[in-house]
Design an enzyme around this catalytic site. Structure first.
Site, PDB file in Angstrom:
ATOM      1  N   ARG A  11      -2.414  -3.018  -9.273  1.00 44.95           N
ATOM      2  CA  ARG A  11      -2.683  -4.382  -8.799  1.00 44.95           C
ATOM      3  C   ARG A  11      -2.102  -4.647  -7.421  1.00 44.95           C
ATOM      4  NH1 ARG A  11       0.159  -7.876 -11.203  1.00 44.95           N
ATOM      5  NH2 ARG A  11       1.232  -6.419 -12.570  1.00 44.95           N
ATOM      6  N   MET A  14      -1.285  -1.618  -1.934  1.00 45.65           N
ATOM      7  CA  MET A  14      -1.504  -0.180  -1.732  1.00 45.65           C
ATOM      8  C   MET A  14      -2.245   0.411  -2.928  1.00 45.65           C
ATOM      9  SD  MET A  14      -0.418   1.246   1.046  1.00 45.65           S
ATOM     10  CE  MET A  14       0.151   2.921   0.779  1.00 45.65           C
ATOM     11  N   LYS A  37       1.997  -5.528 -16.607  1.00 45.68           N
ATOM     12  CA  LYS A  37       1.413  -6.762 -17.156  1.00 45.68           C
ATOM     13  C   LYS A  37       0.172  -6.535 -18.015  1.00 45.68           C
ATOM     14  CE  LYS A  37       3.358  -9.880 -13.793  1.00 45.68           C
ATOM     15  NZ  LYS A  37       3.162 -10.199 -12.401  1.00 45.68           N
ATOM     16  N   HIS A 154       6.982  -5.322   9.952  1.00 45.88           N
ATOM     17  CA  HIS A 154       6.204  -5.284   8.708  1.00 45.88           C
ATOM     18  C   HIS A 154       5.944  -6.684   8.194  1.00 45.88           C
ATOM     19  CE1 HIS A 154       7.349  -1.011   8.643  1.00 45.88           C
ATOM     20  NE2 HIS A 154       6.340  -0.848   7.796  1.00 45.88           N
ATOM     21  N   LYS A 158       7.667  -7.093   2.303  1.00 43.29           N
ATOM     22  CA  LYS A 158       8.348  -5.801   2.213  1.00 43.29           C
ATOM     23  C   LYS A 158       9.800  -6.026   1.781  1.00 43.29           C
ATOM     24  CE  LYS A 158       9.140  -1.552   4.792  1.00 43.29           C
ATOM     25  NZ  LYS A 158       8.688  -0.711   3.681  1.00 43.29           N
ATOM     26  N   GLY A 164      11.222   2.938   5.701  1.00 44.68           N
ATOM     27  CA  GLY A 164      11.379   4.381   5.499  1.00 44.68           C
ATOM     28  C   GLY A 164      10.908   5.147   6.726  1.00 44.68           C
ATOM     29  N   THR A 165       9.878   4.648   7.392  1.00 48.94           N
ATOM     30  CA  THR A 165       9.352   5.321   8.591  1.00 48.94           C
ATOM     31  C   THR A 165      10.380   5.279   9.718  1.00 48.94           C
ATOM     32  OG1 THR A 165       7.154   4.625   7.959  1.00 48.94           O
ATOM     33  CG2 THR A 165       7.426   5.327  10.238  1.00 48.94           C
TER      34      THR A 165
HETATM   35  P1  NAP Z   1       2.805  -4.804  -3.636  1.00 46.49           P
HETATM   36  O1  NAP Z   1       1.486  -5.339  -3.192  1.00 46.49           O
HETATM   37  O2  NAP Z   1       3.930  -5.768  -3.821  1.00 46.49           O
HETATM   38  O3  NAP Z   1       2.570  -3.970  -4.988  1.00 46.49           O
HETATM   39  C1  NAP Z   1       3.631  -3.464  -5.755  1.00 46.49           C
HETATM   40  C2  NAP Z   1       3.115  -3.100  -7.135  1.00 46.49           C
HETATM   41  O4  NAP Z   1       4.231  -2.585  -7.887  1.00 46.49           O
HETATM   42  C3  NAP Z   1       2.556  -4.287  -7.911  1.00 46.49           C
HETATM   43  O5  NAP Z   1       1.459  -3.861  -8.676  1.00 46.49           O
HETATM   44  C4  NAP Z   1       3.747  -4.686  -8.799  1.00 46.49           C
HETATM   45  O6  NAP Z   1       3.383  -5.347  -9.990  1.00 46.49           O
HETATM   46  C5  NAP Z   1       4.338  -3.320  -9.118  1.00 46.49           C
HETATM   47  N1  NAP Z   1       5.724  -3.492  -9.543  1.00 46.49           N
HETATM   48  C6  NAP Z   1       6.710  -4.168  -8.912  1.00 46.49           C
HETATM   49  N2  NAP Z   1       7.855  -4.135  -9.623  1.00 46.49           N
HETATM   50  C7  NAP Z   1       7.572  -3.426 -10.742  1.00 46.49           C
HETATM   51  C8  NAP Z   1       8.331  -3.048 -11.883  1.00 46.49           C
HETATM   52  N3  NAP Z   1       9.625  -3.388 -11.986  1.00 46.49           N
HETATM   53  N4  NAP Z   1       7.721  -2.312 -12.840  1.00 46.49           N
HETATM   54  C9  NAP Z   1       6.419  -1.956 -12.711  1.00 46.49           C
HETATM   55  N5  NAP Z   1       5.640  -2.292 -11.655  1.00 46.49           N
HETATM   56  C10 NAP Z   1       6.216  -3.018 -10.693  1.00 46.49           C
HETATM   57  O7  NAP Z   1       3.353  -3.717  -2.598  1.00 46.49           O
HETATM   58  P2  NAP Z   1       2.495  -2.717  -1.680  1.00 46.49           P
HETATM   59  O8  NAP Z   1       2.352  -3.271  -0.312  1.00 46.49           O
HETATM   60  O9  NAP Z   1       1.290  -2.279  -2.422  1.00 46.49           O
HETATM   61  O10 NAP Z   1       3.519  -1.501  -1.559  1.00 46.49           O
HETATM   62  C11 NAP Z   1       3.857  -0.685  -2.673  1.00 46.49           C
HETATM   63  C12 NAP Z   1       4.900   0.336  -2.251  1.00 46.49           C
HETATM   64  O11 NAP Z   1       4.327   1.193  -1.264  1.00 46.49           O
HETATM   65  C13 NAP Z   1       6.148  -0.264  -1.590  1.00 46.49           C
HETATM   66  O12 NAP Z   1       7.273   0.506  -1.949  1.00 46.49           O
HETATM   67  C14 NAP Z   1       5.857  -0.150  -0.113  1.00 46.49           C
HETATM   68  O13 NAP Z   1       7.035  -0.127   0.683  1.00 46.49           O
HETATM   69  C15 NAP Z   1       5.150   1.174  -0.102  1.00 46.49           C
HETATM   70  N6  NAP Z   1       4.270   1.442   1.053  1.00 46.49           N
HETATM   71  C16 NAP Z   1       4.185   2.739   1.402  1.00 46.49           C
HETATM   72  C17 NAP Z   1       3.345   3.124   2.409  1.00 46.49           C
HETATM   73  C18 NAP Z   1       3.263   4.589   2.749  1.00 46.49           C
HETATM   74  O14 NAP Z   1       2.457   4.963   3.616  1.00 46.49           O
HETATM   75  N7  NAP Z   1       4.050   5.436   2.104  1.00 46.49           N
HETATM   76  C19 NAP Z   1       2.578   2.177   3.088  1.00 46.49           C
HETATM   77  C20 NAP Z   1       2.670   0.840   2.695  1.00 46.49           C
HETATM   78  C21 NAP Z   1       3.516   0.495   1.651  1.00 46.49           C
HETATM   79  P3  NAP Z   1       3.786  -6.899 -10.230  1.00 46.49           P
HETATM   80  O15 NAP Z   1       2.687  -7.706  -9.621  1.00 46.49           O
HETATM   81  O16 NAP Z   1       3.856  -7.021 -11.712  1.00 46.49           O
HETATM   82  O17 NAP Z   1       5.112  -7.152  -9.570  1.00 46.49           O
END
Ligand code: NAP
Length: 264
Positions: A11, A14, A37, A154, A158, A164-165
């Site tokens: 959901r 990313m 959920k 960002h 975040k 991390g980058t």
């Molecule tokens: P996001 O939109 O907030 O999505 C996070 C997801 O993780 C949501 O589905 C959330 O569900 C779930 N989650 C959060 N806490 C949880 C828990 N305790 N147990 C199970 N699920 C949980 O964030 P995003 O922008 O997609 O980013 C996700 C991750 O990727 C982050 O760590 C971000 O820093 C990283 N990222 C990495 C890159 C890369 O290139 N490596 C690029 C962008 C982002 P809920 O709605 O239930 O909270």
């Protein structure tokens, strides 16, 4: 035969993009999702996600007992992402991890576990190929222009700072740059934190604002000149090519790689 994939965080911004990428790649098959959920439901029950009869689990161990897969993708938060990644390696399912904010100790532990289990694992703080090039170019430039500061920007959802980058960029720069402290030796902050975070004397400044995605500028200064190396991720599609490449690559790996630059 298709590469089977379990994805945590469908959901999320990313995760939902990654679901689309997996669906559009004919060699990939999504076989389960981890979501806190929608336990016991199907992916098609989640609003805004593709109409797929893919089971959703809250408990990763239960998921791994019931569904077999080649790859586990984690796009969640470090608190659960670390446990997910560890459990995947213990079950010989290769993790491709985009979740940021793991500690150095956690990376070392996962690396040792991957080696023991002879299971490939890729953890990349940035899956955008352009960002990897920005880091590499910065590493090259630091040899000749050792005065450097990093500004990363960002979106304001975040959770970790610096990014991390930014930390990875600083680590790569440290390979070619002698330790030195930026700024005046006697400088004083009149407001705490105004000079940013410090790594090996380098300063890292973190901006968090709505409207931003993921951006970084590495600025080198020398007498009479500056060099700026800048990368912008304009949307989350920018990360998908790197995740796709990592899935193919990790299939043939037996150890952990940290950073996309180590597998390209
Ligand atoms: P996001 O939109 O907030 O999505 C996070 C997801 O993780 C949501 O589905 C959330 O569900 C779930 N989650 C959060 N806490 C949880 C828990 N305790 N147990 C199970 N699920 C949980 O964030 P995003 O922008 O997609 O980013 C996700 C991750 O990727 C982050 O760590 C971000 O820093 C990283 N990222 C990495 C890159 C890369 O290139 N490596 C690029 C962008 C982002 P809920 O709605 O239930 O909270």
């Amino acid at each position: 035969m298709a590469i089977t994939i379990i994805l945590a965080g469908p959901r999320g911004r990313m995760g939902s993009e990654a679901v689309k990428m997996v669906e559009n790649e004919s060699d990939f098959k999504l076989v389960a999702c981890i979501d806190r959920k929608y336990d016991g439901k199907q992916l098609k029950d989640i609003e805004g996600l593709p109409d797929l009869s893919v089971p959703v689990f809250q408990d990763i161990e239960k998921c791994f007992q019931q569904v077999n897969a080649d790859i586990f993708i984690d796009l969640t938060v470090p608190e659960v992402g670390y446990y997910h990644t560890k459990t995947a390696i213990e079950n010989n399912i290769r993790p491709v991890v985009g979740t940021t904010g793991f500690t150095d100790e956690q990376i070392v532990e996962l690396s040792q576990l991957a080696e023991t289990k002879k299971t490939g694992c890729i953890i990349a703080p940035n899956f955008a190929i352009g960002a990897v090039l920005m880091m590499k170019f910065s590493e090259m430039a630091a040899k000749y222009l050792p005065d450097v500061e990093i500004i990363e920007k960002h979106h304001d959802r975040k959770l970790d700072a610096p990014s991390g980058t930014a930390k990875k960029t600083a680590e790569l720069i440290m390979k070619t740059r002698e330790t030195r402290k930026q700024g005046h030796p006697d400088e004083k902050e009149t407001i705490h934190g105004s000079r940013g975070a410090e790594m090996d004397g380098m300063r890292i400044h973190s901006v968090r604002l709505p409207g931003l995605v993921a951006h970084q500028e590495v600025i080198f200064g020398s007498s009479g000149q500056t060099l700026s190396i800048k990368h912008d991720s304009l949307n989350r599609e920018s990360f998908m090519e790197g995740i796709k490449v990592s899935i193919y690559k990790v299939m043939d790996m037996k150890e952990l790689a940290y950073g996309l630059e180590n597998i390209l």
